[in-house]
Structures are given as structure tokens and as C-alpha cells.
Design an enzyme around this catalytic site. Structure first.
Site, PDB file in Angstrom:
ATOM      1  N   GLU A   1      -0.811  -9.167  -1.335  1.00 49.48           N
ATOM      2  CA  GLU A   1      -2.213  -9.436  -1.189  1.00 49.48           C
ATOM      3  C   GLU A   1      -3.010  -9.238  -2.595  1.00 49.48           C
ATOM      4  O   GLU A   1      -3.821 -10.001  -2.874  1.00 49.48           O
ATOM      5  CB  GLU A   1      -2.944  -8.376  -0.181  1.00 49.48           C
TER       6      GLU A   1
ATOM      7  N   GLU B   1       4.244  -5.634   6.900  1.00 54.94           N
ATOM      8  CA  GLU B   1       3.313  -4.661   7.704  1.00 54.94           C
ATOM      9  C   GLU B   1       3.642  -4.445   9.265  1.00 54.94           C
ATOM     10  O   GLU B   1       3.789  -3.474   9.831  1.00 54.94           O
ATOM     11  CB  GLU B   1       1.978  -5.201   7.461  1.00 54.94           C
TER      12      GLU B   1
ATOM     13  N   GLY C   1       0.395  -4.981   0.625  1.00 50.78           N
ATOM     14  CA  GLY C   1      -0.589  -5.113  -0.221  1.00 50.78           C
ATOM     15  C   GLY C   1      -0.486  -5.465  -1.390  1.00 50.78           C
ATOM     16  O   GLY C   1      -1.365  -5.833  -2.377  1.00 50.78           O
TER      17      GLY C   1
ATOM     18  N   ALA D   1       0.964  -1.298   0.109  1.00 46.65           N
ATOM     19  CA  ALA D   1      -0.260  -0.229  -0.025  1.00 46.65           C
ATOM     20  C   ALA D   1       0.914   1.392   0.056  1.00 46.65           C
ATOM     21  O   ALA D   1       2.095   1.024   0.271  1.00 46.65           O
ATOM     22  CB  ALA D   1      -0.888  -0.119   1.146  1.00 46.65           C
TER      23      ALA D   1
HETATM   24  C1  3H9 Z   1       0.532  -2.503   3.272  1.00 42.42           C
HETATM   25  O1  3H9 Z   1       0.764  -2.906   2.128  1.00 42.42           O
HETATM   26  C2  3H9 Z   1      -0.672  -2.638   4.031  1.00 42.42           C
HETATM   27  C3  3H9 Z   1      -1.740  -3.449   3.223  1.00 42.42           C
HETATM   28  O2  3H9 Z   1      -1.614  -4.736   3.969  1.00 42.42           O
HETATM   29  C4  3H9 Z   1      -3.117  -3.248   3.859  1.00 42.42           C
HETATM   30  C5  3H9 Z   1      -3.763  -2.210   2.815  1.00 42.42           C
HETATM   31  C6  3H9 Z   1      -5.191  -1.935   3.396  1.00 42.42           C
HETATM   32  N1  3H9 Z   1       4.553   3.382  -0.326  1.00 42.42           N
HETATM   33  O3  3H9 Z   1      13.240   1.939   0.310  1.00 42.42           O
HETATM   34  P1  3H9 Z   1      13.837   2.465  -1.005  1.00 42.42           P
HETATM   35  C7  3H9 Z   1       9.298   4.829  -1.332  1.00 42.42           C
HETATM   36  S1  3H9 Z   1       1.789  -1.470   4.215  1.00 42.42           S
HETATM   37  C8  3H9 Z   1       5.018   4.642  -0.748  1.00 42.42           C
HETATM   38  O4  3H9 Z   1      14.617   3.875  -0.801  1.00 42.42           O
HETATM   39  P2  3H9 Z   1      14.867   0.248  -2.197  1.00 42.42           P
HETATM   40  C9  3H9 Z   1      10.507   5.393  -0.391  1.00 42.42           C
HETATM   41  O5  3H9 Z   1       9.720   6.221   0.588  1.00 42.42           O
HETATM   42  C10 3H9 Z   1       3.169  -1.533   2.946  1.00 42.42           C
HETATM   43  N2  3H9 Z   1       6.339   5.107  -0.873  1.00 42.42           N
HETATM   44  O6  3H9 Z   1      14.226   1.696  -2.020  1.00 42.42           O
HETATM   45  C11 3H9 Z   1      11.352   6.041  -1.232  1.00 42.42           C
HETATM   46  O7  3H9 Z   1      10.930   7.118  -1.477  1.00 42.42           O
HETATM   47  P3  3H9 Z   1      11.990   8.558  -1.741  1.00 42.42           P
HETATM   48  C12 3H9 Z   1       3.792  -2.800   2.948  1.00 42.42           C
HETATM   49  C13 3H9 Z   1       7.045   4.036  -0.794  1.00 42.42           C
HETATM   50  O8  3H9 Z   1      15.100  -0.004  -3.539  1.00 42.42           O
HETATM   51  C14 3H9 Z   1      11.369   5.367  -2.620  1.00 42.42           C
HETATM   52  O9  3H9 Z   1      10.040   4.564  -2.455  1.00 42.42           O
HETATM   53  N3  3H9 Z   1       4.895  -2.641   2.148  1.00 42.42           N
HETATM   54  C15 3H9 Z   1       6.812   2.651  -0.372  1.00 42.42           C
HETATM   55  O10 3H9 Z   1      16.086   0.282  -0.958  1.00 42.42           O
HETATM   56  C16 3H9 Z   1      12.296   4.160  -2.649  1.00 42.42           C
HETATM   57  O11 3H9 Z   1      12.530   3.464  -1.635  1.00 42.42           O
HETATM   58  C17 3H9 Z   1       6.249  -2.276   2.774  1.00 42.42           C
HETATM   59  O12 3H9 Z   1       6.173  -2.050   3.819  1.00 42.42           O
HETATM   60  C18 3H9 Z   1       5.557   2.426   0.083  1.00 42.42           C
HETATM   61  N4  3H9 Z   1       4.895   1.216   0.195  1.00 42.42           N
HETATM   62  O13 3H9 Z   1      13.821  -0.656  -1.434  1.00 42.42           O
HETATM   63  C19 3H9 Z   1       7.373  -2.042   1.732  1.00 42.42           C
HETATM   64  N5  3H9 Z   1       7.931   1.838  -0.406  1.00 42.42           N
HETATM   65  O14 3H9 Z   1      12.795   8.356  -2.736  1.00 42.42           O
HETATM   66  C20 3H9 Z   1       8.060  -0.893   2.104  1.00 42.42           C
HETATM   67  C21 3H9 Z   1       9.062   2.608  -0.782  1.00 42.42           C
HETATM   68  O15 3H9 Z   1      11.177   9.728  -1.799  1.00 42.42           O
HETATM   69  N6  3H9 Z   1       9.144  -0.575   1.041  1.00 42.42           N
HETATM   70  N7  3H9 Z   1       8.404   3.819  -0.883  1.00 42.42           N
HETATM   71  O16 3H9 Z   1      12.706   8.550  -0.355  1.00 42.42           O
HETATM   72  C22 3H9 Z   1      10.534  -1.327   1.100  1.00 42.42           C
HETATM   73  O17 3H9 Z   1      10.634  -2.164   1.776  1.00 42.42           O
HETATM   74  C23 3H9 Z   1      11.571  -0.716   0.191  1.00 42.42           C
HETATM   75  O18 3H9 Z   1      11.226   0.638  -0.326  1.00 42.42           O
HETATM   76  C24 3H9 Z   1      11.730  -1.790  -1.221  1.00 42.42           C
HETATM   77  C25 3H9 Z   1      12.475  -1.142  -1.940  1.00 42.42           C
HETATM   78  C26 3H9 Z   1      12.152  -2.940  -0.327  1.00 42.42           C
HETATM   79  C27 3H9 Z   1      10.428  -2.076  -1.723  1.00 42.42           C
END
Ligand code: 3H9
Length: 694
Positions: free
Chosen positions: A105, A125, A102, A63
Site C-alpha cells: 500500500e 491481510e 501495508g 504493517a
Molecule cells: C497489514 O499490512 C495491514 C495493512 O493493510 C493495514 C494497516 C493499516 N510485523 O516469517 P519470518 C517478524 S497486515 C511484525 O520468519 P521469512 C516475524 O514475526 C501485515 N513482525 O521470515 C519474525 O520474528 P521473530 C501484512 C513481522 O523470511 C521475523 O519477522 N503483512 C512481520 O520466513 C522473521 O519473519 C504480512 O502479513 C510484520 N508484518 O518470511 C506479512 N512480518 O524472528 C507477514 C514478519 O521474532 N510476514 N515479522 O520470530 C511474512 O509473511 C513473512 O515474515 C515474510 C518473510 C514473507 C515477510
């Protein structure tokens, strides 16, 4: 349907491509685009099946975290996914990169899943203080069984594509072109007359309360104090309540929404954003290019130097490891081999990987060999003259432009810059012990360092898998300087009558992995005594008087390593209270005519934590820490400040700086200006009704 989602049909197969850089988060535009695409597919007589895939480097990584805490515009993800589930014609998710939260999901609500062989799957999450709120807690147990569901959902870890296939979460894994493979897969489905299918039609696996009990115990140990994993277990249990599938989904989402507004999730989301913010260095223009680091050097192979060599070699960086003499070199190489061999024996490292790492290390006793290094990290003992001599050598034996970094934890790196004759190349890279495991790296920006050298050490920190925070030069940088204020306050509390075990318990209960006195025993009281000695010239009479560690060291009590310190330790290093400590504290009070008093948990907690907050404010005032983010990230990762409170500065903001200030002023009256004068920044922000962040 908006720019984020495209729809097309070819050869009877519809294809939706999500394109929402950088990580294809399920933002509102994506959800709305998917809803329109689904409607179009359902009405599209030409399309027999639908493929959903993503452009860019990853499938939907979750999400959109930036939308949390704001009103969430329709369609909501869980409702949208119910519609996917219910579609009559088959839908295939073709996933690559990170298939998280998400995003996972979304894939699970599709009827079939085909994965690129390098894809990674997980539910992060809980790390954001949340639970999978769009069906994850209901679909995973049905598809993969209870154990896998509990592990994935409460642990927040990831599995690879093959493991996901083994678990029944993926139908096919491909090494080839994902889109082509998905098209073939979809055509075969249509040709075989296979239709939609849904995890909702599967029943929950047999209930096993023992698995839930074991998970609760494991969560209490590994994620102490965190509510999300326990709530996630509750959510999985919704599947056993006998209601319809959709009702369980509604209740799962309600639990998730409740958590979004909770203090732990807000704090953990802050930590997520702050971790990314610290990589953006203030005052460094975006076009600053980092220098190339092909080979690194480490000079000084004690405990820290060896750990740094291991961290570099594990991150595929060739290392020239320079020891004082052959005996030190042999001992260091043996220690490194033994550490990795232990991991091979436990199965956490392969022999081939260990051999590859060892092959990256060139051990030598000749500093001149560092001529081939692009970055050298100095890790000799904490003696300024010794370090100055090493920097003078490094200045002459290395190539111009080689970055010279000191791993000192408190010495003045600007004087090392002078000694090197190459101030623009000199900086600090302060690793935390054990350096091959601890994630935090405090990079230190010296006064005259070149901007591209700063960019290099920040990029290099990321490359070796560390979380690099930038600090200015000062005694102790961010973590140790703040920690020294907590230690001082702990010694004062002991002098005033608080027992060490009560002090430690208060800190443990707040959420730290251990209390300040137990930490002293772990680090070694001799090390703490040496640090106190180096600062004695500037210490107040009261600081000098609270000389418990010196007294213990004089009596041969060095902490865990000698079996006795604040606590006594058995052969397994299990601690119990130490009668000698009680005797020492009473004798100390008698000798100095101190009256001991009962001290409540609130006072202990506030004095220990507010002392750090006030010091953090000073670091901001002085510009040592450029932003509150740097302090929060450094303290969470360097000292184990519980992430679910957001770090000291975020936590203080939640309490309200006016309240923090009023308490500090009270301590000032009781304890004196020398220890509790509020930082001017704290006083100003509190006066303006502001926080460190806003
Ligand atoms: C969820 O899904 C809830 C659902 O179950 C329920 C819904 C109803 N959203 O980390 P990076 C941005 S909870 C918005 O440096 P990497 C991040 O802020 C979510 N933005 O890259 C950064 O921005 P900026 C569950 C996001 O290659 C840029 O992307 N998912 C999100 O080192 C680059 O990120 C997670 O918790 C996001 N979800 O790593 C996954 N994710 O450039 C969270 C990233 O402005 N994300 N951004 O600083 C990660 O773990 C890592 O970003 C990922 C890539 C491994 C994907």
C-alpha cells in the site's frame, strides 16, 4: 527522524531508506520517520523527486503485526499515505523482496513504482483476519482492474514483478541494481517534467456484480467460515458508493480497525506468531549447529515413502530411495512419475522441473547405498519388529553421524534407537499423507538424541518447505494422540444414539474440513481397525465394545475405497447416508442392551473438542508438547482445526479454562473417570484463573 528512516539528497534526487530489520515492517518509528522525510522533501528546493526504498532483504512486508491490538500511535499508515498521494513532486517506490500488505500500500501511494525482477507482491491481510486498510482496496482496482483486485485481496496470494507490471501495478522492472535504476528513473521523470500522479485521480473500473458473486462463492468454498475475505469485498465496493476517494479510504480503515479487535483476527495473528515460535526449540542452545544434509535417503517406498521422496526431490534434495525389491521400486518410481506427469499435464509443473526432480532420485534395492546419505527416513510398514530390523541395518550401513528418522505414526521410536545401536542419531520425522503436499511435519525428539540432531531435523524441515513441530515420544505424538480421543468420543456418541451425519455436520460447522467419521472413511476403516487392534491390550471394555469399524471391515466396508463405510460413495466419491450403517448401529445397540437418545449439537461439539483439549493439556503436562503453540500449530496443520479459532489450546483459553473444566467435570459424572478425568494441568490453571498461554 529516527534510526529507522534516513534522508539524503544527491544530484537533485532525494532518497529515503527504510531500515527496520528483519522485514522493514511499518512500525511506528518507520511511519514517523517517513512523515518527517516527506515534510523535508516537500520543503527541499534542491530535490526534484523522491525515491523510497529499503535496506536489507525486503521492502516493507506490511504493517507491524506486533502493534495490532495495542493503541496505534500517530501517524496512522492510511493518513500518512494520503500525504504521499497528495505530494506535488513525484515520489518513486523502488521495491525488492516481499512487497506485502501495508508495504504494498505504501508503494501504491507513491506516484511511480519500480521493482526488482525477483520482488513478490501480495495482500496477506486476509490470512490475518484483516483487509488492506491503507488504500489497497481502493487503489488496486483503479490501477489493475476489478478481477485482479478481487483475486489479490481476497485470496491472500502473491504475484511476481512481471505480473505486477502486466497488471499496471508497477511501472518498470529491473534485473540490475535497483537503487541505480530508481535514480535513473527519477532523473528521467524530472528531466521530462513529469510530476506527481495519483491512483486517486483514476476512476473505479466498471462495476461487475457477477465478479463479486463469483468471489463470494469461491471464498465460501476455499476459506469456509472466514469473515475477512467477505469484508474485503465489502471494502472494494466502497469505491462504488460515489463519495470522495478519501472518504472511501477512511471507511476502509474503519473496517480494518474493527477487524483487528475481532476474534478471528486475534486467533489468526496468534497462529502467525505461533508458527514462528515452534521453530525455536526449547532447551536447545542458540549456538547448536545443525549437521550438514547434502543427500537424504528414504527406505520403504509405500504411499508414505513415495510422498516423502517427492517432497525431498521437489525441495532440491538428492534422494537415495530404497525399496524392498525391484517390483516395489518399479511401482514406486512409476507412481512418482505419474503424479508429476499429471501436474505437467495440468500446467502446474514444467517438464523441465519434473525431469530435474527425477534426476535427483536414485532408486535402489540395496540399503548399503545409504552410505552416501546424511539423513535417512524410514517409511516401512507399521510393524515394530520390521522397523527394528531396518534400524539395525541402518545402524550398520550408514556413516556415523547420519541421522536415522522413522516416519512411524505411533510406534515407540526409543526402541528403534536401541535397535540401531546409534541412539544419539535416531529420531522421528512423521509426515502427513500426502507427504508431498501436507505442510505439517512432526519431528520427534527421542530420549537420547543429540542436540545437534534435533537442530538438524528442525532446520531440514524448514528447508523442504514443511512446518516442523517438535514432539516427544508417545503413542500417536501430538496429532494422532489427540485425534484418537476425538475418534473414541465419536464412536461413543454413535453408541449413544447420535447419527454419524449429525456428528460430522457439527464438526464441519465448527470449521474442520470434514467430520471424524467421514475422515475415517477417507483414511480407510481397515487402517483405523488396525490401529485399534494395536492398542487393544490397553483398551477399556467400552472402547472395545464400540467396535463399529471392525464390524464394517468384517463386512468388506473399508470406507471410500470400497464404496461403503459410514457412508456410501458413488463413482465420483460423493457420499450419501448409508442404510447399512443405521442397521448396524441399531443391531449393535440391541445386542449390547444400549438405550439410544437424542443428543444435541452442543453436547456433540463439546465432547469431541474438549476431549482433544484435555488430551492436549496432558501432552503439556507430560512434556510431550513443549508449549501450547506446538499443539495449536500441529492441530491446525495436521487435522485442519480451523486456524481462525486459533487451535485447541488458544480456543480453550478464549472460552476460559474454568468453563472448560466445569464441562469436563460434568462429562466425567455422566461418562466416567476413564474418559473424562481432567488433566492436572488444566485443573490447576483453571483454579488459578489462568489459561494455557497466560
Ligand atoms: C497489514 O499490512 C495491514 C495493512 O493493510 C493495514 C494497516 C493499516 N510485523 O516469517 P519470518 C517478524 S497486515 C511484525 O520468519 P521469512 C516475524 O514475526 C501485515 N513482525 O521470515 C519474525 O520474528 P521473530 C501484512 C513481522 O523470511 C521475523 O519477522 N503483512 C512481520 O520466513 C522473521 O519473519 C504480512 O502479513 C510484520 N508484518 O518470511 C506479512 N512480518 O524472528 C507477514 C514478519 O521474532 N510476514 N515479522 O520470530 C511474512 O509473511 C513473512 O515474515 C515474510 C518473510 C514473507 C515477510
Amino acid at each position: 527522524m529516527g534510526e529507522m528512516v534516513s534522508y539524503g539528497v544527491s544530484g537533485g534526487i532525494a532518497e529515503v531508506v527504510i531500515d527496520n530489520p528483519p522485514v522493514n515492517a511499518a512500525s511506528h518509528g518507520v511511519r514517523a520517520g517517513l512523515a518527517s522525510a516527506l515534510a523535508r522533501f516537500e520543503g527541499d528546493a534542491e530535490a526534484g523527486a523522491l525515491i523510497i526504498r529499503c535496506a536489507g532483504r525486503t521492502f516493507v512486508a506490511g504493517a507491524d503485526i506486533k502493534e495490532f491490538g495495542k493503541p496505534m500511535a500517530d501517524p496512522q499508515l492510511p493518513d500518512l499515505l494520503k500525504r504521499f498521494d497528495a505530494a506535488i513532486k513525484p515520489i518513486v517506490a523502488a521495491v525488492h523482496g516481499m512487497v506485502l500488505g501495508g508495504g504494498f500500500e505504501l508503494a501504491l501511494a507513491c506516484h511511480y513504482r519500480i521493482a526488482d525482477a525477483r520482488a513478490r507482491f501480495g495482500f496477506p491481510e486476509v490470512r490475518l483476519g484483516l483487509l488492506p486498510g491503507a488504500g489497497g482496496t481502493q487503489r488496486v482496482p483503479r490501477l489493475a482492474g476489478l478481477q485482479i483486485a478481487i483475486d489479490m485481496i481476497t485470496g491472500g496470494g502473491q504475484i511476481g514483478a512481471e505480473a505486477a507490471k502486466q497488471a499496471g501495478l508497477v511501472d518498470m522492472v529491473t534485473d540490475g541494481d535497483l537503487a541505480d535504476a530508481a535514480r535513473g528513473f527519477a532523473r528521467d521523470l524530472v528531466a521530462a517534467g513529469k510530476g506527481a500522479r495519483s491512483a486517486a485521480d483514476l476512476s473505479m473500473p466498471a462495476d461487475d456484480p457477477a465478479l463479486f458473486d463469483a468471489a463470494r462463492k469461491s471464498v465460501a468454498r476455499k476459506m469456509r467460515g472466514q469473515t475477512a475475505p467477505l469484508k474485503a469485498l465489502e471494502a472494494i465496493r466502497l469505491g462504488y458508493e460515489g463519495g470522495p476517494f478519501d472518504q472511501a479510504l477512511d471507511r476502509e480503515y474503519a473496517l480494518c480497525r474493527e477487524m483487528v479487535t475481532g476474534s478471528q483476527s486475534r486467533a489468526l495473528r496468534h497462529i502467525f506468531a505461533a508458527e514462528r515460535e515452534v521453530a525455536k526449540v526449547p532447551g536447545l542452545s542458540a549456538d547448536t549447529t545443525a549437521r550438514m544434509v547434502e543427500t537424504a535417503g528414504v527406505i520403504g517406498l509405500g504411499v508414505m515413502g513415495r510422498g516423502i521422496v517427492m517432497a525431498l526431490a521437489a525441495a532440491t534434495v538428492p534422494v537415495i530411495a530404497v525399496a524392498l525389491d525391484q517390483a516395489h521400486l518399479d511401482a514406486a518410481m512409476k507412481a512418482i512419475r505419474d503424479t508429476w506427469a499429471g501436474q505437467v499435464a495440468k500446467g502446474s509443473l514444467t517438464q523441465a522441473e519434473m525431469d530435474a526432480r527425477l534426476a535427483r532420485i536414485t532408486g535402489t534395492v540395496e540399503p548399503a547405498r545409504l552410505v552416501d546419505a546424511d539423513l535417512v527416513i524410514e517409511a516401512v510398514s507399521e510393524d515394530i519388529e520390521r522397523k527394528q530390523a531396518v534400524f539395525a541395518t541402518l545402524g550398520s550401513v550408514t556413516k556415523p553421524g547420519t541421522i536415522l528418522a522413522s516416519n512411524t505414526s505411533f510406534l515407540d521410536i526409543d526402541t528403534l534407537a536401541d535397535a540401531s545401536g546409534r541412539a544419539a542419531d535416531v529420531c522421528g520425522m512423521h509426515f502427513f499423507n500426502p507427504a508431498h503436499i501436507m505442510r505439517l511435519l512432526e519431528n520427534v525428539r527421542t530420549t537420547r538424541i543429540a542436540p545437534d540432531a534435533v537442530a538438524t531435523i528442525m532446520a531440514f524441515g524448514k528447508r523442504i518447505g514443511k512446518l516442523a513441530v517438535l514432539s516427544g515420544v508417545c503413542d500417536g505424538f501430538i496429532v494422532n494422540r489427540m485425534l484418537s480421543k476425538r475418534s473414541r468420543e465419536a464412536f461413543f456418541l454413535v453408541e449413544e444414539g447420535a447419527s454419524p451425519s449429525v456428528i460430522d455436520k457439527v464438526v464441519l460447522d465448527y470449521g474442520f474440513p470434514m467430520g471424524p467419521l467421514a475422515l475415517g472413511d477417507l483414511a480407510g476403516l481397515d487402517i483405523q481397525a488396525a490401529a485399534r487392534k494395536s492398542r487393544a491390550a490397553k483398551a477399556t471394555p467400552r472402547e472395545l465394545r464400540a467396535d463399529f469399524v471392525e464390524q464394517m471391515v468384517a463386512a468388506g466396508r473399508l470406507g471410500q475405497k470400497s464404496g461403503s463405510g459410514w457412508y456410501v460413495y458413488d463413482e465420483k466419491r460423493k457420499s450419501s447416508s448409508n442404510p447399512e450403517t443405521d442397521a448396524l448401529v441399531s443391531a449393535h445397540a440391541k445386542r449390547h442392551g444400549l438405550a439410544l437418545r437424542e443428543i444435541g449439537a452442543d453436547e456433540i461439539r463439546e465432547r469431541l473438542l474438549y476431549a482433544m483439549v484435555n488430551e492436549g493439556a496432558r501432552l503439556l503436562d507430560e512434556g510431550v508438547a513443549p508449549r501450547p503453540h506446538d499443539i495449536d500449530i500441529a492441530m491446525v496443520n495436521g487435522l485442519g482445526w480451523p486456524a481462525y479459532t486459533g487451535g485447541p489450546m488458544f480456543w480453550a483459553d478464549q472460552i476460559g479454562l474454568a468453563t472448560v473444566l466445569a464441562t469436563i467435570e460434568r462429562f466425567r459424572k455422566e461418562q466416567g473417570d476413564a474418559y473424562w478425568t481432567p488433566s492436572p494441568l488444566l485443573a490447576r490453571l483453571a483454579g488459578e484463573g489462568r489459561g494455557f498461554y497466560a
